[in-house]
Structure formats: structure tokens, C-alpha cells
Design an enzyme around this catalytic site. Structure first.
Site, mmCIF file in Angstrom:
data_model
loop_
_atom_site.group_PDB
_atom_site.id
_atom_site.type_symbol
_atom_site.label_atom_id
_atom_site.label_comp_id
_atom_site.label_asym_id
_atom_site.label_seq_id
_atom_site.Cartn_x
_atom_site.Cartn_y
_atom_site.Cartn_z
ATOM 1 N N LYS A 115 0.297 -16.073 -2.433
ATOM 2 C CA LYS A 115 -0.035 -16.680 -3.993
ATOM 3 C C LYS A 115 0.470 -15.500 -4.962
ATOM 4 O O LYS A 115 0.804 -15.775 -6.191
ATOM 5 C CB LYS A 115 -1.078 -17.147 -3.913
HETATM 6 C C1 LIG Z 1 -1.512 -21.837 0.119
HETATM 7 C C2 LIG Z 1 -1.338 -21.003 1.185
HETATM 8 C C3 LIG Z 1 -0.475 -21.850 2.428
HETATM 9 C C4 LIG Z 1 0.175 -23.079 2.178
HETATM 10 O O1 LIG Z 1 1.253 -23.098 1.078
HETATM 11 P P1 LIG Z 1 1.554 -24.266 0.398
HETATM 12 O O2 LIG Z 1 2.723 -23.631 -0.677
HETATM 13 O O3 LIG Z 1 0.533 -24.887 -0.312
HETATM 14 O O4 LIG Z 1 2.491 -25.095 1.391
HETATM 15 C C5 LIG Z 1 -0.369 -21.075 3.610
HETATM 16 N N1 LIG Z 1 -1.044 -19.990 3.731
HETATM 17 C C6 LIG Z 1 -1.845 -19.353 2.895
HETATM 18 C C7 LIG Z 1 -2.390 -18.072 3.274
HETATM 19 C C8 LIG Z 1 -1.914 -19.751 1.667
HETATM 20 O O5 LIG Z 1 -2.807 -19.147 0.669
#
Ligand SMILES: *Cc1c(COP(=O)(O)O)cnc(C)c1O
Length: 498
Positions: A115
Site C-alpha cells: 500500500k
Molecule cells: C491490500 C492488500 C492485498 C489486497 O490488495 P487489493 O488491491 O485490495 O486487491 C493483498 N495483500 C496485502 C498485504 C494487502 O495489504
């Protein structure tokens, strides 16, 4: 050709349009739809050239194609300030080959999940957008988190002048370290709230508050406006397209693929943002053949790809990959809009069915357009086995989210015999989920404390304990508010003094 503006339209009404900067400021369209570009610009430079660029340079090349109303100076300002030594390796992300796959480590930012790749730049894009549009209102970021978005968004927005941020997370639905990271967040403009509900409850309420007329009027009267740091904001998705281009360039540079040759991408999926960014990269001309969409036991997307029916009426399961514990994948709306021929009314109708009946079905023609996606899931047992298997064969430790994708990819390769080289999005540091990771490799250690498991992980992986973990462990808890789902809006009003 280059400088023609890209217009962003709501997936639910074609007459609602915005420039890129307006779309980022608004976060979600006023009709509840999501902003999508009216066309995808084509990447026309060579891939040999791409292979020579740094991450920041790729970021500029890709972002300028989509954020057409930002000037070169503005974009470079955002990129230079966001993508600095907050990342613990100068290249920001790297590819690690292990056991026949290429893991794209996207967790080198300050909160050690992918993120950070988008949320470290979003505050700069947003404040720049406000300035460009003459917006002087205070921007209040309202965010639902399944564990990682919340911390990454707060890290990005903490003490940014002219902004406030409120994060709602499912109490009991995130890992111990994820929660610790959030409730220790400093900054006079941040507020963290646990809810007695799951991520879908949090996200649905946040979307509802964005559309609550009375609330918006009170906000306007107080000189404030909402925006979103969730991947419903197009300003989250565009920076995520960048790393697929960068990864491809690195594959070319390492001679793993010839310039122009195809790769597959496997992505552990929750809200469908990360994999949608890969799909957008493909639409812009990146040679991606298949998109492997990996779910955990909340396998609503698997069923959707296999049957054309999206049905959220099922049990919500808490898993060892909590950031993917989601039954309403918001960004799927953007894909639906694509595959129904950018038909806003049809998209609006399907989303209405989802919210009213909990389910919708797409037609055969739309399903035809989904063939580039391969959906499968990994059970809790398969996820733990995968962590152990990759460790035992390659000495490489992956987190449970990455393991879901890795496990699905392994079975994809066996089932299809597709030998195409595959990049797996590695979305979090294993340190963020030390308990699940260490006990997958050494089941006998389940009686140890969290701190002992972190030390154990250091032994196993040979990777230093990230600063984010040390910091979360030693910082005081500053937030302890917990509310019912039905009280989320009141909590927002209370904290904002409305
Ligand atoms: C948010 C997240 C996901 C999923 O990603 P999306 O964009 O919501 O599909 C997968 N792995 C981790 C560690 C995340 O923080």
C-alpha cells in the site's frame, strides 16, 4: 497525441466527468460510481529503454500519460517527495527469483506493505490537486481498512497541512502487528477507530457517508470536504500501474524475457485494486498474457470468474491473510464497466443489484472479455504449506498474502502447463504476519510470544527486523476508540466537531 487530456468518467453515469486532479480530490463520483479514464493511452517507447529507467523515472513516464492535467513540474515534485528514503532500498522494489517464480517485493516502504507504493504519493497528488483547483476546504480522508491501507494512509497524511484522516478498521479482524501499527500512529490530524464489524461493513458505511447529503452539507458549511484513500480513488490505482511496468523492465534487463515478450502476473486479491492496476498496465500495452487472480477462503472472486455470478451472500471468513478478507471487491466495478462496453447504466444496475440482493450475474459476452483472468483460491492449509515449501526449496520467506498467490500460481502452472514467466506481487513483509509465517514453517513454535516469533523470523529469513516493526513495538498506544458500525457516522461528526 501525447498531450490530449484524459477525462475521467463515473462508472455509473457517463455525464459525470472530471479531470484527473478533480477525480483524485473527489475520491468517489457523486453518484457513488468510481472514476475511470475515458481511454487508455498507449505506451509507445521501447521496452529496452524502459529497462534502463529508475523507479522514479518509470513513475513519471506512466503517471504523466494518465494524470494529464498535472504539469511536469507538479508530477516531479510529487514523485521526488514521495519516493525518497522512506523506502529501505534505493530501487524501492525488487524482483526476487525463488522456486520458478519472480516475487516482486512491494513492501520496502515505511509500513512494509505494498500500500505504501501508492499511499506515499497520494497525499502529494491530493494537495497538489487542491492547489490546482483552487480548493481551500480542509480535506478529510475517510478510510476503511482491512489492515494495511489504514497505516499506510496515516503515514502518508500525518501532519500534512490542510488534511485530516479518519481510519476505520475491523476490531479483531487484523493481525496483532497491523493493529499495533495503527493504534500507535502519531499526528495531530489522525483518528483511528475500531469497529464491531468486518471490512465490508466498514467500507460500505464509508461509501454511504460519502453520499449522505445532510452530512455533506454540514461538511461544506464547516469548510471541509471528504476524499478517499481507498483504492476506489483513482489516485491510488495509477501509482500501482507503475510497478508492473518497472517489473517488466527489470525482467528485460535481467534477460529473463525478451523486450516485447509476454509474462504472466499473479496477484493476491482483496478489493481488486492491485490486479486491476495490472490489467490497466496490459491495456496500456505492457505485454502481460494472463492475470492470475488469487483469493483466500473468501473466494467470491473465484466463483465469479468461474460462473459469471457475483454472490456476496456467504459467510465472512477470518484468515491468516486478513488484508484479503473481503466479500465486496469494490474495484471489480471498474472491470465490469470495461467488459460491458463502458455502459454506465448497465454497471449502475448491476451494482444496485449487488447492494439490494447481494448478487448479480453478467452475460456471456461480458464473460468472454474476462478470459485473461484466471481465478483460484488457496485454503488456510495450502497457504501455510506454500510458505513452508518456498522456504524449504529456496530459503525465501514470504508472507501469507503472497503465499496465497504463490500457491494459486503453482496449481495454475500444473493445471495449464503454461511455462510463461510469472511475476508474483509480493504484497507484505513476512514480519507483518510473523505468527502465521513462523508457525507455518515451524509448527512447534506456536506457544511462543509475538516478540519471540519476530526474533525467530530473523533467524529463519536472515532479513533484518524492519524499522516499522521495532517502532510499533516500542511506541505508546494513542488510540483506543471502538464503535458499532451504526455509530461510524456519528463518530466522524464528533471528531470533526460538526
Ligand atoms: C491490500 C492488500 C492485498 C489486497 O490488495 P487489493 O488491491 O485490495 O486487491 C493483498 N495483500 C496485502 C498485504 C494487502 O495489504
Amino acid at each position: 497525441m501525447e498531450k490530449t487530456q484524459i477525462i475521467y468518467r463515473s462508472t455509473r453515469s457517463s455525464h459525470i466527468t472530471a479531470t484527473a486532479s478533480e477525480a483524485i480530490l473527489q475520491g468517489i463520483a457523486p453518484d457513488g460510481g468510481l472514476f475511470v479514464p475515458d481511454r487508455f493511452p498507449e505506451y509507445t517507447n521501447s521496452f529496452d529503454w524502459l529497462a534502463q529507467l529508475s523507479y522514479r523515472e518509470v513513475a513519471y513516464e506512466i503517471m504523466r500519460m494518465l494524470l494529464t492535467d498535472f504539469t511536469e513540474e507538479e508530477l516531479k515534485y510529487c514523485i521526488d517527495h514521495a519516493y525518497d528514503d522512506k523506502f529501505d532500498i534505493p530501487e524501492m522494489t525488487r524482483l526476487k527469483k525463488a522456486d520458478e517464480a519472480w516475487y516482486l517485493e512491494l513492501f520496502h516502504g515505511s509500513t512494509i506493505a505494498f500500500k505504501d507504493m501508492a499511499l506515499s504519493i497520494l497525499p502529494y497528488l491530493m494537495t497538489t490537486a487542491a492547489k490546482k483547483n483552487g480548493v481551500t476546504d480542509e480535506i478529510v480522508i475517510l478510510t476503511a481498512t482491512s489492515g494495511d491501507t489504514g497505516k499506510a494512509a496515516m503515514a502518508g497524511f500525518a501532519d500534512v497541512p490542510g488534511t485530516k484522516i479518519i481510519v476505520f478498521y475491523p476490531k479483531g479482524g487484523v493481525s496483532a502487528i497491523q493493529e499495533k501499527q495503527m493504534v500507535t500512529q502519531r499526528g495531530s490530524n489522525v483518528h483511528v477507530v475500531g469497529i464491531k464489524g468486518n471490512f465490508d461493513d466498514a467500507q460500505s458505511q464509508v461509501k454511504r457517508i460519502f453520499g449522505d447529503k445532510a452530512m455533506l452539507d454540514r461538511m461544506a458549511a464547516a469548510g471541509k470536504r471528504f476524499s478517499s484513500a481507498n483504492s476506489i480513488n483513482i489516485g491510488r490505482l495509477i501509482p500501482q500501474i507503475v510497478y508492473y511496468f518497472y517489473a517488466y523492465g527489470q525482467m528485460v534487463k535481467a534477460d529473463e524475457v525478451k523486450a516485447g515478450g509476454y509474462i504472466n502476473v499473479a496477484v493476491p486479491t482483496g478489493n481488486f485494486g492491485n490486479i486491476l492496476a495490472a490489467y490497466y498496465a496490459k491495456k496500456m500495452g505492457l505485454p502481460i498474457e494472463n492475470l492470475i487472480c488469487a483469493s483466500n477462503e473468501n473466494r467470491v472472486l473465484v466463483d465469479f470468474f468461474q460462473t459469471g455470478v457475483y454472490d456476496r451472500r456467504r459467510e465472512f471468513i477470518l484468515t491468516s491473510s486478513p488484508s484479503m478478507d473481503i466479500l465486496i471487491s469494490s474495484n471489480l466495478e471498474r472491470l465490469i464497466y470495461e467488459v460491458c462496453g463502458e455502459h454506465a447504466q448497465m454497471t449502475a444496475d448491476l451494482m444496485e443489484m449487488l447492494s439490494k440482493d447481494g448478487c448479480y450475474k453478467i452475460n456471456e459476452e461480458m464473460r468472454d472479455h474476462l478470459r485473461v483472468f484466471y481465478g483460484d483460491y488457496a485454503s488456510e492449509k495450502m497457504t501455510a504449506q506454500e510458505i513452508r515449501h518456498v522456504f524449504e526449496t529456496a530459503g525465501y520467506v514470504i508472507d501469507p498474502h503472497t503465499a496465497v498467490a504463490s500457491s494459486v500460481y503453482r496449481r495454475y502452472r500444473e493445471a495449464t502447463e503454461d511455462q510463461e514467466k510469472t511475476v508474483i506481487a509480493s504484497t507484505a513483509s513476512p514480519y507483518k504476519f510473523a505468527r502465521s509465517v513462523v508457525t507455518a514453517i515451524r509448527p512447534g513454535l506456536s506457544g511462543k510470544s509475538d516478540q519471540e516469533l519476530i526474533d525467530e523470523l530473523r533467524e529463519l529469513s536472515g532479513v533484518e527486523i524492519p524499522g516499522a516493526i521495532v517502532e510499533a513495538g516500542s511506541s505508546p498506544v494513542l488510540h483506543d476508540t471502538v464503535v458499532e458500525v451504526s455509530d461510524m457516522e456519528d463518530e466522524v461528526s464528533r471528531w470533526l466537531g460538526l
